[in-house]
Design a protein around this motif. Structure first.
Motif, mmCIF file in Angstrom:
data_model
loop_
_atom_site.group_PDB
_atom_site.id
_atom_site.type_symbol
_atom_site.label_atom_id
_atom_site.label_comp_id
_atom_site.label_asym_id
_atom_site.label_seq_id
_atom_site.Cartn_x
_atom_site.Cartn_y
_atom_site.Cartn_z
ATOM 1 N N GLU A 331 49.960 -0.901 1.775
ATOM 2 C CA GLU A 331 51.074 -0.319 1.816
ATOM 3 C C GLU A 331 51.387 0.951 1.642
ATOM 4 O OE1 GLU A 331 51.299 -1.776 -1.806
ATOM 5 O OE2 GLU A 331 50.687 -2.683 -0.336
ATOM 6 N N MET A 332 51.921 1.863 2.170
ATOM 7 C CA MET A 332 52.086 3.350 1.667
ATOM 8 C C MET A 332 53.788 3.439 1.171
ATOM 9 S SD MET A 332 49.424 4.314 2.760
ATOM 10 C CE MET A 332 48.228 3.651 3.858
ATOM 11 N N ILE A 333 53.998 3.594 -0.125
ATOM 12 C CA ILE A 333 55.406 3.579 -0.567
ATOM 13 C C ILE A 333 55.868 5.034 -0.893
ATOM 14 C CG2 ILE A 333 56.659 2.883 -2.552
ATOM 15 C CD1 ILE A 333 54.619 0.614 -3.361
ATOM 16 N N LEU A 334 56.935 5.299 -0.245
ATOM 17 C CA LEU A 334 57.478 6.559 -0.284
ATOM 18 C C LEU A 334 58.541 7.095 -1.185
ATOM 19 C CD1 LEU A 334 57.732 7.092 3.690
ATOM 20 C CD2 LEU A 334 55.748 7.091 2.309
ATOM 21 N N ALA A 335 58.270 8.052 -1.827
ATOM 22 C CA ALA A 335 59.236 8.593 -3.076
ATOM 23 C C ALA A 335 59.025 9.974 -3.573
ATOM 24 C CB ALA A 335 59.077 7.645 -4.267
ATOM 25 N N GLU A 336 59.719 10.477 -4.026
ATOM 26 C CA GLU A 336 59.548 11.930 -4.605
ATOM 27 C C GLU A 336 59.180 11.927 -6.088
ATOM 28 O OE1 GLU A 336 62.634 14.588 -3.853
ATOM 29 O OE2 GLU A 336 62.565 14.231 -1.560
ATOM 30 N N HIS A 337 57.930 12.778 -6.505
ATOM 31 C CA HIS A 337 57.652 13.127 -7.649
ATOM 32 C C HIS A 337 57.298 14.224 -8.140
ATOM 33 C CE1 HIS A 337 57.396 8.529 -8.662
ATOM 34 N NE2 HIS A 337 56.698 8.341 -7.444
ATOM 35 N N LYS A 338 57.570 14.892 -9.353
ATOM 36 C CA LYS A 338 57.200 15.962 -9.852
ATOM 37 C C LYS A 338 55.835 16.017 -10.316
ATOM 38 C CE LYS A 338 59.400 20.247 -11.846
ATOM 39 N NZ LYS A 338 60.428 20.478 -12.718
ATOM 40 N N ILE A 339 54.613 16.850 -9.854
ATOM 41 C CA ILE A 339 53.575 16.804 -10.250
ATOM 42 C C ILE A 339 53.114 18.375 -10.083
ATOM 43 C CG2 ILE A 339 51.160 16.289 -9.580
ATOM 44 C CD1 ILE A 339 52.201 13.877 -8.138
ATOM 45 N N ASN A 340 52.470 18.714 -11.608
ATOM 46 C CA ASN A 340 52.181 19.984 -11.881
ATOM 47 C C ASN A 340 53.226 21.020 -11.424
ATOM 48 O OD1 ASN A 340 49.544 19.429 -12.679
ATOM 49 N ND2 ASN A 340 48.780 19.348 -10.476
ATOM 50 N N GLY A 341 54.317 20.658 -11.813
ATOM 51 C CA GLY A 341 55.610 21.483 -11.681
ATOM 52 C C GLY A 341 56.251 21.719 -10.515
ATOM 53 N N LYS A 342 55.550 20.832 -9.482
ATOM 54 C CA LYS A 342 56.145 21.178 -8.202
ATOM 55 C C LYS A 342 56.728 19.673 -7.559
ATOM 56 C CE LYS A 342 54.814 22.385 -3.417
ATOM 57 N NZ LYS A 342 53.703 22.839 -2.305
ATOM 58 N N THR A 343 57.870 19.550 -6.886
ATOM 59 C CA THR A 343 58.376 18.259 -6.558
ATOM 60 C C THR A 343 57.683 17.988 -4.992
ATOM 61 O OG1 THR A 343 60.254 18.456 -7.726
ATOM 62 C CG2 THR A 343 60.388 17.009 -5.861
ATOM 63 N N HIS A 344 57.060 16.825 -4.887
ATOM 64 C CA HIS A 344 56.431 16.589 -3.536
ATOM 65 C C HIS A 344 57.117 15.156 -3.174
ATOM 66 C CE1 HIS A 344 52.811 19.016 -4.289
ATOM 67 N NE2 HIS A 344 53.169 18.753 -5.451
ATOM 68 N N ARG A 352 42.303 -1.078 -1.541
ATOM 69 C CA ARG A 352 41.344 -2.227 -1.917
ATOM 70 C C ARG A 352 40.177 -1.528 -2.744
ATOM 71 N NH1 ARG A 352 41.178 -6.073 2.896
ATOM 72 N NH2 ARG A 352 38.904 -6.354 2.469
ATOM 73 N N ASN A 353 39.869 -0.352 -2.624
ATOM 74 C CA ASN A 353 38.811 0.081 -3.274
ATOM 75 C C ASN A 353 39.104 0.429 -4.827
ATOM 76 O OD1 ASN A 353 40.250 2.672 -3.643
ATOM 77 N ND2 ASN A 353 38.919 3.661 -2.007
ATOM 78 N N GLY A 354 40.229 0.221 -5.395
ATOM 79 C CA GLY A 354 40.585 0.280 -6.755
ATOM 80 C C GLY A 354 41.093 1.287 -7.123
ATOM 81 N N PHE A 355 41.272 2.476 -6.319
ATOM 82 C CA PHE A 355 41.935 3.572 -6.833
ATOM 83 C C PHE A 355 43.401 3.684 -6.266
ATOM 84 C CE2 PHE A 355 37.429 5.185 -6.641
ATOM 85 C CZ PHE A 355 37.427 5.628 -7.969
ATOM 86 N N GLY A 356 44.401 4.199 -7.172
ATOM 87 C CA GLY A 356 45.678 4.650 -6.742
ATOM 88 C C GLY A 356 45.857 5.985 -6.376
ATOM 89 N N TYR A 357 46.315 5.919 -5.202
ATOM 90 C CA TYR A 357 46.375 7.490 -4.716
ATOM 91 C C TYR A 357 47.825 8.137 -4.629
ATOM 92 C CZ TYR A 357 41.790 6.794 -2.815
ATOM 93 O OH TYR A 357 40.334 6.654 -2.677
ATOM 94 N N THR A 358 48.112 9.180 -5.062
ATOM 95 C CA THR A 358 49.422 9.942 -4.764
ATOM 96 C C THR A 358 49.138 11.066 -3.903
ATOM 97 O OG1 THR A 358 50.401 8.972 -7.146
ATOM 98 C CG2 THR A 358 51.295 10.939 -5.939
ATOM 99 N N ILE A 359 49.842 11.168 -2.816
ATOM 100 C CA ILE A 359 49.430 12.010 -1.781
ATOM 101 C C ILE A 359 50.703 12.552 -1.164
ATOM 102 C CG2 ILE A 359 48.731 12.390 0.591
ATOM 103 C CD1 ILE A 359 46.629 10.020 -0.070
ATOM 104 N N ASP A 360 50.621 13.945 -0.929
ATOM 105 C CA ASP A 360 51.756 14.687 -0.240
ATOM 106 C C ASP A 360 52.020 14.165 0.945
ATOM 107 O OD1 ASP A 360 53.604 16.513 1.035
ATOM 108 O OD2 ASP A 360 53.657 18.004 -0.665
ATOM 109 N N ARG A 361 53.091 13.401 1.352
ATOM 110 C CA ARG A 361 53.077 12.868 2.855
ATOM 111 C C ARG A 361 53.204 13.894 3.820
ATOM 112 N NH1 ARG A 361 57.948 10.612 0.279
ATOM 113 N NH2 ARG A 361 59.696 10.876 1.583
ATOM 114 N N ALA A 362 53.803 15.039 3.461
ATOM 115 C CA ALA A 362 54.074 16.010 4.735
ATOM 116 C C ALA A 362 52.699 16.475 5.170
ATOM 117 C CB ALA A 362 54.927 17.238 3.812
ATOM 118 N N ASN A 363 51.531 16.667 4.305
ATOM 119 C CA ASN A 363 50.430 17.610 4.749
ATOM 120 C C ASN A 363 49.129 16.701 4.444
ATOM 121 O OD1 ASN A 363 50.169 17.824 2.135
ATOM 122 N ND2 ASN A 363 50.856 20.118 2.201
#
Length: 605
Positions: A331-344, A352-363
């Motif tokens: 699943e892809m869980i959608l929320a908002e987070h402030k990362i490096n001073g910018k809200t995304h 499944r590969n074991g990595f947790g990804y946080t991605i800007d879902r706009a781009n």
């Protein structure tokens, strides 16, 4: 913590204000926490409920309120839907449905018993599961094992329309829960282990007419990628982004199926999902003409599409040239987070590969990629420097490569195993803490590829696997709390077996899950302390859900052991390498549970 919580709240409010861009009825129903109107809880796939009658101070007093037997064995994934006073229950194959009137002692108002050819069982690789129903506009939508997408009148159970989404004779099968966006019901397809060409398809909710189909692999006109406008890590994908990464016509049997979960951002008007493994599991048979690795896009990828047209806005391939069966369907869980001073506007994905990804879902910008289990050893990390040519790619540890070792070589002790540190069992987000609560498979593997031939409708796997816990431990499961901004585990609690149950979070400060041996558990979101435990009739691979009826909150889950982890019990397998390698790892499960198929609901006295 306050910034994360405020951001999440803003994301929820933003979604609720965008009714013109989503199905109005679904938005209205999911905004009322008395309902459980979507498998995922909401379009953002947070699996968070605002109900707080059951909370950390009284959850110890929970009692069984009522139970329901489905009459079907095998693995029960997903959860029921609750719309007002009606509950809709689904089963594994043969995909029977029940509509229960909660106002009338849970009386069965109607049943739907589809007539399906039992031969479809033979092409369902990892048990005969079904991940659930969708509801919209007075209709229930079901994706049957035989690939039929069915719309039923929610009041009567009568069939309104039926569309055929795939061909079982080629190995295609239906296991996924649909999503309804505006006037379209969208569904994927299973069968990468049979060499199918994976796809996502949209049907008109009123008529069942196909609106569009986007394949995962193939020419641009089939995958619905715009060479100039579809992005990958900030750059246009270019012409033939998929087929130029395959040898000849291999893409036609290339896999990349879609059978996990959808999420949707009404503001961006984008639907998100992940694609599965390339076919075959023997990477040597998929190498380029020069015998070298080749990406095989867009398997193992996150794809964002416009639900009106199917055209992809962006894509990101997490595991190029997959050598381990690390499907990207979670699943892809959608929320908002402030990362490096910018809200995304973020998308958080536990692959499944074991990595947790946080991605800007706009781009599709990659913000965080960190292991969510410390035992990950197949890769030394994902390159995060945008100036590097391998930006966004995992660095493979040579000794864990099943390709470099060559065919018929058994590569030892790869972590995670093919079923991943987490499979499709969904995690949940809580705006109370800003954290994600993740069910974990603590499992590693040995992996030996072998040459396999393609025959339509026959297994096209090409590898023998054995699975086992990481060295130094006997438990094969955890539950963790994850900080998606820092990419860190906040805390972790062991479980005897893999946690193959989807998590629920609530405004009562709880997160709840089932266990493979059959416990229903609720924990404190702050520290994971176990506050309630009760044994259900069978092992649970269902997703915890909650609703309110008659002024009382109910919480519960399916029990019915099965799925990939429980395939040995479900299908009567006992050879350690059976079940695509899972049977040996879960051999002890039969000492704790047996087959079943039931729903258990809890409430306060």
């Amino acid at each position: 913590m306050r910034l994360r919580t405020q951001g999440a709240a803003l994301a929820v409010l933003s979604a609720l204000s965008s009714q013109a861009f989503a199905n109005d009825e679904v938005l209205k129903l999911t905004a009322d926490p008395a309902n459980w109107a979507k498998q995922e809880g909401d379009y953002a796939n947070t699996r968070y409920s605002k109900l707080d009658q059951i909370n950390t101070s009284n959850v110890r007093d929970l009692r069984v309120a009522w139970t329901f037997s489905t009459g079907v064995l095998r693995g029960h994934e997903g959860s029921p839907l609750v719309i007002g006073s009606m509950m809709y229950i689904h089963t594994p194959f043969p995909n029977n449905l029940f509509a229960l009137n909660l106002d009338d002692e849970n009386k069965i108002v109607w049943r739907y018993n589809p007539k399906q050819d039992a031969s479809v069982i033979g092409i369902m690789c990892c048990d005969t599961v079904n991940r659930g129903l969708a509801y919209a506009d007075g209709r229930i939508f079901l994706h049957q094992a035989d690939n039929a997408v069915v719309a039923l009148d929610a009041k009567t159970g009568k069939e309104v329309w039926k569309a055929q989404n795939g061909d079982a004779k080629k190995g295609e099968a239906g296991t996924m829960a649909p999503i309804v966006i505006k006037d379209k019901v969208i569904i994927g397809i299973s069968g990468a282990e049979f060499g199918v060409q994976g796809h996502v398809t949209a049907y008109d909710t009123a008529t069942g007419k196909r609106a569009w189909r986007g394949y995962s692999v193939g020419p641009d006109d089939q995958i619905l990628f715009d060479p100039e406008k579809t992005l990958s890590l900030g750059k246009p994908v270019g012409k033939d982004s998929s087929i130029k990464t395959w040898t000849g016509d291999q893409w036609k049997i290339g896999g990349g199926t879609v059978w996990g979960w959808f999420s949707y951002d009404p503001d961006l008007n984008l639907v998100y999902y992940g694609t599965a493994n390339p076919s075959t599991w023997n990477p040597a048979q998929r190498a380029g003409p020069d015998g070298k690795q080749i990406d095989q896009k867009w398997t193992m990828s996150i794809i964002a599409r416009n639900p009106d047209t199917g055209v992809a806005a962006w894509a990101y391939q997490m595991t190029p040239f997959d050598e381990w069966d690390y499907d990207g369907v979670n699943e892809m869980i959608l929320a908002e987070h402030k990362i490096n001073g910018k809200t995304h506007k973020t998308l958080v994905h536990f692959d499944r590969n074991g990595f947790g990804y946080t991605i800007d879902r706009a781009n599709g910008e990659l913000l965080v990629a960190k292991p969510y289990d410390p035992d990950l050893n197949w890769s030394s990390g994902v390159e995060m420097d945008k100036s590097k040519p391998n930006y966004g790619r995992p660095t493979v540890v040579a000794s864990k490569s099943t390709f470099l070792g060559g065919p018929d070589v058994n590569t030892k002790n790869i972590c995670p195993a093919a079923l991943g540190f987490k499979d499709q069992q969904p995690a949940a987000f809580s705006p109370l803490t800003g954290l994600y609560y993740v069910p974990i498979n603590n499992v590693c593997m040995d992996y030996e590829p072998f040459k396999v031939s393609y025959t339509p409708g026959q297994p096209y796997v090409g590898a023998t696997l054995s699975m086992f816990p990481p060295e130094g431990t006997s438990n094969t499961g955890h539950v963790i709390a994850w900080d998606a901004v820092k990419g860190e585990i906040v805390y972790s609690h062991d479980e005897r077996f893999s946690v193959w149950s989807g998590v629920l979070t609530t405004a009562g400060g709880l997160f709840c899950h089932g266990t493979l041996e059959g416990y229903f558990k609720c924990r404190d979101q702050k520290d994971g302390k176990e506050l309630f435990k009760h044994r259900m009739p069978s092992g649970s691979i269902g997703n915890v859900f909650t609703y309110e009826h008659g002024g009382k909150q109910f919480i519960g889950a399916y029990s019915g052991v099965g799925g990939w982890a429980g395939i040995g019990l479900a299908a009567g397998l006992d050879k350690p390498t059976d079940g695509l390698g899972a049977v040996g790892n879960y051999a002890g499960l039969s000492d704790f549970t047996a087959l079943g198929g039931s729903l258990t609901l809890y409430s306060l006295p």
